[in-house]
Design an enzyme around this catalytic site. Structure first.
Site, PDB file in Angstrom:
ATOM      1  N   TRP A   1      -6.007  -1.769   6.716  1.00 30.00           N
ATOM      2  CA  TRP A   1      -6.351  -2.913   7.391  1.00 30.00           C
ATOM      3  C   TRP A   1      -6.572  -2.853   8.723  1.00 30.00           C
ATOM      4  O   TRP A   1      -7.225  -4.048   9.382  1.00 30.00           O
ATOM      5  CB  TRP A   1      -4.995  -3.497   7.283  1.00 30.00           C
ATOM      6  CG  TRP A   1      -3.934  -2.185   7.989  1.00 30.00           C
ATOM      7  CD1 TRP A   1      -3.632  -1.826   7.673  1.00 30.00           C
ATOM      8  CD2 TRP A   1      -3.775  -1.930   9.460  1.00 30.00           C
ATOM      9  NE1 TRP A   1      -2.376  -0.388   7.983  1.00 30.00           N
ATOM     10  CE2 TRP A   1      -2.793  -1.002   9.268  1.00 30.00           C
ATOM     11  CE3 TRP A   1      -3.920  -2.666  10.197  1.00 30.00           C
ATOM     12  CZ2 TRP A   1      -2.049  -0.116  10.584  1.00 30.00           C
ATOM     13  CZ3 TRP A   1      -3.568  -1.525  11.864  1.00 30.00           C
ATOM     14  CH2 TRP A   1      -2.796  -1.187  11.566  1.00 30.00           C
ATOM     15  N   ASN A   2      -6.452  -1.499   9.278  1.00 29.37           N
ATOM     16  CA  ASN A   2      -7.433  -1.833  11.227  1.00 29.37           C
ATOM     17  C   ASN A   2      -8.890  -1.982  11.212  1.00 29.37           C
ATOM     18  O   ASN A   2      -8.901  -3.108  12.073  1.00 29.37           O
ATOM     19  CB  ASN A   2      -6.700  -0.672  11.345  1.00 29.37           C
ATOM     20  CG  ASN A   2      -7.531   0.773  10.893  1.00 29.37           C
ATOM     21  OD1 ASN A   2      -8.399   0.436  10.058  1.00 29.37           O
ATOM     22  ND2 ASN A   2      -7.524   1.780  11.697  1.00 29.37           N
TER      23      ASN A   2
ATOM     24  N   SER B   1      -2.697   7.123   5.654  1.00 27.56           N
ATOM     25  CA  SER B   1      -2.032   7.599   6.177  1.00 27.56           C
ATOM     26  C   SER B   1      -2.515   9.339   5.751  1.00 27.56           C
ATOM     27  O   SER B   1      -2.366   8.980   4.715  1.00 27.56           O
ATOM     28  CB  SER B   1      -0.729   7.262   6.463  1.00 27.56           C
ATOM     29  OG  SER B   1      -0.451   6.930   5.225  1.00 27.56           O
TER      30      SER B   1
ATOM     31  N   CYS C   1      -8.165   4.738  14.652  1.00 29.70           N
ATOM     32  CA  CYS C   1      -7.590   6.504  13.402  1.00 29.70           C
ATOM     33  C   CYS C   1      -8.626   7.218  14.939  1.00 29.70           C
ATOM     34  O   CYS C   1      -8.010   8.274  15.492  1.00 29.70           O
ATOM     35  CB  CYS C   1      -8.112   6.655  12.920  1.00 29.70           C
ATOM     36  SG  CYS C   1      -9.998   6.048  12.058  1.00 29.70           S
TER      37      CYS C   1
ATOM     38  N   GLU D   1     -10.186  10.133   5.325  1.00 31.85           N
ATOM     39  CA  GLU D   1     -10.565   9.714   6.432  1.00 31.85           C
ATOM     40  C   GLU D   1      -8.839   9.118   6.692  1.00 31.85           C
ATOM     41  O   GLU D   1      -8.274   7.990   6.937  1.00 31.85           O
ATOM     42  CB  GLU D   1     -11.436   8.851   6.427  1.00 31.85           C
ATOM     43  CG  GLU D   1     -11.770   8.659   8.019  1.00 31.85           C
ATOM     44  CD  GLU D   1     -11.189   8.106   9.350  1.00 31.85           C
ATOM     45  OE1 GLU D   1     -10.253   8.402   9.872  1.00 31.85           O
ATOM     46  OE2 GLU D   1     -11.114   6.977   9.383  1.00 31.85           O
ATOM     47  N   LEU D   2      -8.328  10.111   7.407  1.00 28.34           N
ATOM     48  CA  LEU D   2      -6.467   9.930   8.015  1.00 28.34           C
ATOM     49  C   LEU D   2      -6.861   9.784   9.404  1.00 28.34           C
ATOM     50  O   LEU D   2      -7.346   9.192   9.943  1.00 28.34           O
ATOM     51  CB  LEU D   2      -5.718  11.107   7.275  1.00 28.34           C
ATOM     52  CG  LEU D   2      -6.041  12.042   5.848  1.00 28.34           C
ATOM     53  CD1 LEU D   2      -5.403  13.004   5.598  1.00 28.34           C
ATOM     54  CD2 LEU D   2      -5.668  10.808   5.290  1.00 28.34           C
TER      55      LEU D   2
ATOM     56  N   LYS E   1      -9.013  -1.008  -3.809  1.00 29.05           N
ATOM     57  CA  LYS E   1      -7.648  -1.154  -3.388  1.00 29.05           C
ATOM     58  C   LYS E   1      -7.554  -1.752  -1.633  1.00 29.05           C
ATOM     59  O   LYS E   1      -7.726  -0.428  -1.667  1.00 29.05           O
ATOM     60  CB  LYS E   1      -6.529   0.232  -4.124  1.00 29.05           C
ATOM     61  CG  LYS E   1      -5.093  -1.071  -3.555  1.00 29.05           C
ATOM     62  CD  LYS E   1      -4.200   0.931  -2.599  1.00 29.05           C
ATOM     63  CE  LYS E   1      -2.901  -0.275  -2.927  1.00 29.05           C
ATOM     64  NZ  LYS E   1      -2.866  -1.019  -1.648  1.00 29.05           N
TER      65      LYS E   1
HETATM   66  P1  NDP Z   1      -1.223   3.509   5.151  1.00 29.87           P
HETATM   67  O1  NDP Z   1      -1.766   4.649   4.781  1.00 29.87           O
HETATM   68  O2  NDP Z   1      -0.184   3.352   4.010  1.00 29.87           O
HETATM   69  O3  NDP Z   1      -2.013   2.206   3.872  1.00 29.87           O
HETATM   70  C1  NDP Z   1      -3.873   2.917   3.709  1.00 29.87           C
HETATM   71  C2  NDP Z   1      -3.950   2.411   2.662  1.00 29.87           C
HETATM   72  O4  NDP Z   1      -3.942   3.133   1.160  1.00 29.87           O
HETATM   73  C3  NDP Z   1      -3.712   1.018   1.988  1.00 29.87           C
HETATM   74  O5  NDP Z   1      -4.377   0.285   1.161  1.00 29.87           O
HETATM   75  C4  NDP Z   1      -1.988   1.124   1.162  1.00 29.87           C
HETATM   76  O6  NDP Z   1      -2.124   0.099   0.679  1.00 29.87           O
HETATM   77  C5  NDP Z   1      -3.154   2.732   0.739  1.00 29.87           C
HETATM   78  N1  NDP Z   1      -1.540   3.732   0.080  1.00 29.87           N
HETATM   79  C6  NDP Z   1      -0.464   3.571   0.284  1.00 29.87           C
HETATM   80  N2  NDP Z   1       0.086   4.384  -0.113  1.00 29.87           N
HETATM   81  C7  NDP Z   1      -0.323   5.138  -1.345  1.00 29.87           C
HETATM   82  C8  NDP Z   1      -0.596   5.639  -2.621  1.00 29.87           C
HETATM   83  N3  NDP Z   1       0.756   6.625  -2.651  1.00 29.87           N
HETATM   84  N4  NDP Z   1      -1.702   5.225  -3.059  1.00 29.87           N
HETATM   85  C9  NDP Z   1      -2.166   4.893  -3.322  1.00 29.87           C
HETATM   86  N5  NDP Z   1      -2.533   3.981  -2.246  1.00 29.87           N
HETATM   87  C10 NDP Z   1      -1.210   3.302  -0.884  1.00 29.87           C
HETATM   88  O7  NDP Z   1      -1.077   3.504   5.797  1.00 29.87           O
HETATM   89  P2  NDP Z   1      -0.320   2.076   6.867  1.00 29.87           P
HETATM   90  O8  NDP Z   1      -1.088   0.773   6.601  1.00 29.87           O
HETATM   91  O9  NDP Z   1       1.105   2.367   6.643  1.00 29.87           O
HETATM   92  O10 NDP Z   1      -0.519   2.562   8.353  1.00 29.87           O
HETATM   93  C11 NDP Z   1       0.140   3.890   8.185  1.00 29.87           C
HETATM   94  C12 NDP Z   1       0.010   4.572   9.521  1.00 29.87           C
HETATM   95  O11 NDP Z   1      -1.489   4.962   9.056  1.00 29.87           O
HETATM   96  C13 NDP Z   1      -0.632   4.321  10.778  1.00 29.87           C
HETATM   97  O12 NDP Z   1       0.361   4.441  11.801  1.00 29.87           O
HETATM   98  C14 NDP Z   1      -1.283   5.375  10.832  1.00 29.87           C
HETATM   99  O13 NDP Z   1      -1.622   6.912  11.475  1.00 29.87           O
HETATM  100  C15 NDP Z   1      -2.236   5.343   9.429  1.00 29.87           C
HETATM  101  N6  NDP Z   1      -3.336   5.164   9.531  1.00 29.87           N
HETATM  102  C16 NDP Z   1      -4.615   5.545   9.774  1.00 29.87           C
HETATM  103  C17 NDP Z   1      -6.085   4.456   9.608  1.00 29.87           C
HETATM  104  C18 NDP Z   1      -7.182   5.213  10.022  1.00 29.87           C
HETATM  105  O14 NDP Z   1      -8.113   4.547  10.102  1.00 29.87           O
HETATM  106  N7  NDP Z   1      -7.597   6.364   9.762  1.00 29.87           N
HETATM  107  C19 NDP Z   1      -5.635   3.666   9.425  1.00 29.87           C
HETATM  108  C20 NDP Z   1      -4.928   2.373   8.995  1.00 29.87           C
HETATM  109  C21 NDP Z   1      -3.395   3.587   8.880  1.00 29.87           C
HETATM  110  P3  NDP Z   1      -0.152  -0.932   0.593  1.00 29.87           P
HETATM  111  O15 NDP Z   1      -0.779  -1.480   2.185  1.00 29.87           O
HETATM  112  O16 NDP Z   1      -0.421  -1.902  -0.204  1.00 29.87           O
HETATM  113  O17 NDP Z   1       0.933   0.172   0.881  1.00 29.87           O
END
Ligand code: NDP
Length: 455
Positions: free
Chosen positions: A131-132, A208, A263, A229-230, A155
């Site tokens: 979402w960011n 994440s 990130c 890209e985490l 997704k």
């Molecule tokens: P998530 O990794 O949970 O979300 C990112 C995407 O992955 C969303 O679409 C989410 O769906 C999806 N997702 C999560 N778990 C699964 C799974 N098991 N299988 C398939 N899809 C999945 O990040 P958060 O939004 O919870 O943020 C948490 C942390 O992640 C942050 O604090 C940061 O550290 C990191 N982050 C890093 C980003 C980057 O730009 N590299 C961007 C965002 C977060 P849903 O929304 O439905 O859970």
């Protein structure tokens, strides 16, 4: 998780979006796969590129409207939302203009005969996005793969369904055929089923570590390629010979942009001891000037975090850091407001046994470390599970370049924050993931680089 728009400034539920069923998923896969086997995907690239040109024009034309949707849905300052939409248009235009060259056959000198590598699409891709940067993250996957001919199923994060739906409509309006880009409001289980499906050939995820590990394992089990890209715990190094005023000004932006939810945001500030006091004092002064408020108000300089959960996580992290010996130099707590605000915060005295030392803080919290010399900088910078970006401030460019080479990350910027542009590769090493997006490298991730030899 339900797909809902909740305004992070007011915490009001705006709209709920119905989930897609398994039958919807099957229909999406069928359409995407049919498109992959059509002349549109496998034929001349010239029939696909005009869609990206049109998409860029639509993004430019609808910039203000799109920016408002993002700001209302995930709290980004309106000016930064406009900049994100502009960047998306640049990426679309960049691939429209360059993809043909990137995917042109490449000749190889060989004793076995006339040889070349051709570039072909590989099939349907699954993209899981955060979402960011609710449009940019989508565009990074869409633009190169639409040019290459790979249909995409997406997704998006469950907190940005309005952006997800709006982006899909734009892609269709730009002329993408059915199946080229399909947004689905689906669960993790449904993502897993899509990855398992034989029609899907690759997965791209930004998010994440936890989500990345799950999705990459699912892809590996079926021997499919993934790019990840985490997170990041990027350093922002200020050397004793830097332009301090500029370092402070850019440092504030690097930490507070997008309410710190980037990130590649500067998270660990590593300051040479000779300038540490001056830096900390100016940095705190700049944080004091920050104006929290409505992301749609042009005078606001720090908006809310994207969700209540994000605020709770950050609050917990800061409390834990302090419990383990960190000192709060500035800020340090959530703001008493109905929205998800956290004070701009500076933490010092973080030791290696403090969990904060290794954690990513996805919000406006800066960690400051004071060091003696360049070797100590490298040691501290590389003592991280992450390896995404980094910034070095110095007026001695040769010294900064030597340091840049020694830092274990996918990207380093000198005298700038870690940035992004269509023409530059983006990605990391270690637990920040693997693969590259954008530039010529990004478009090669999901293509069959097919060798042909005539002997
Ligand atoms: P998530 O990794 O949970 O979300 C990112 C995407 O992955 C969303 O679409 C989410 O769906 C999806 N997702 C999560 N778990 C699964 C799974 N098991 N299988 C398939 N899809 C999945 O990040 P958060 O939004 O919870 O943020 C948490 C942390 O992640 C942050 O604090 C940061 O550290 C990191 N982050 C890093 C980003 C980057 O730009 N590299 C961007 C965002 C977060 P849903 O929304 O439905 O859970």
């Amino acid at each position: 998780m339900a797909y809902q728009t909740i305004n992070p400034f007011t915490n009001q539920l705006v709209k709920e979006y119905p989930a897609h069923s398994n039958a919807d998923v099957q229909a999406a896969l069928e359409k995407a796969d049919a498109l992959y086997h059509s002349d549109w995907a496998k034929g001349d690239i010239d029939q696909r590129l005009p869609i990206l040109h049109k998409l860029a024009d639509l993004l430019d034309k609808q910039n203000e409207e799109l920016a408002k949707i993002a700001s209302r849905e995930m709290g980004k300052l309106i000016e930064q939302s406009r900049a994100e939409v502009t960047l998306c248009a640049q990426i679309a235009r960049y691939y429209a203009d360059h993809a043909k060259d990137f995917l042109a056959p490449v000749k190889y000198d060989s004793s076995l005969g006339e040889a070349w590598v051709e570039h072909h699409p590989i099939g349907v891709l699954m993209a899981v996005e955060p979402w960011n940067f609710p449009y940019y993250q989508l565009m990074r996957v869409l633009a190169p793969n639409l040019a290459a001919g790979n249909p995409i199923i997406v997704k998006h994060a469950s907190i940005v369904p309005h952006c997800a739906e709006t982006f899909e409509h734009l892609v269709r309006e730009a002329g993408a055929p059915e199946g080229a880009y399909t947004n689905l409001f689906i669960s993790s289980g449904q993502v897993s089923a899509i990855i398992d499906d034989d029609r899907v050939q690759g997965v791209a995820l930004t998010g994440s570590e936890k989500a990345g590990a799950v999705v990459a394992a699912q892809a590996a089990k079926k021997l499919k390629k993934a790019t990840l890209e985490l997170g990041g715990n990027d350093v922002f190094v200020v050397l004793d010979d830097s332009d301090l005023q500029k370092a402070v000004q850019v440092g504030v932006q690097a930490r507070l942009q997008n309410a710190g939810q980037v990130c590649t945001a500067a998270k660990r500030f590593i300051i040479h001891e000779k300038v540490a006091d001056a830096f900390l004092s100016q940095f705190s002064d700049a944080f004091r000037q920050v104006k929290l408020g409505d992301p749609l108000d042009e005078s606001t300089t720090l908006g809310p975090l994207s969700s209540k959960e994000a605020l709770e996580t950050l609050t917990r992290q800061v409390e834990e850091a302090v419990k383990n010996g960190a000192k709060v130099h500035f800020g340090g707590k959530p703001v008493d407001h109905k929205g998800n605000f956290f004070e701009p915060t500076i933490l010092t005295h973080i030791t290696r046994d403090n969990p904060a030392y290794f954690e990513e803080f996805f919000g406006p919290v800066a960690q400051v470390y004071v060091v003696k010399d360049d070797d100590e900088i490298v040691k501290l910078a590389n003592d991280s599970h992450y390896g995404l970006g980094g910034a070095i401030f110095s007026q001695n460019i040769e010294r900064a370049k030597r340091l840049a080479s020694r830092i274990e990350t996918g990207m380093v910027y000198i005298n700038s924050l870690t940035d992004t542009a269509a023409e530059l590769p983006f990605g990391g090493v270690k637990r920040s993931g693997f693969g590259r997006e954008l530039s010529d490298l990004g478009i090669k991730e999901f293509v069959n680089q097919k060798l042909v030899v005539v002997s």
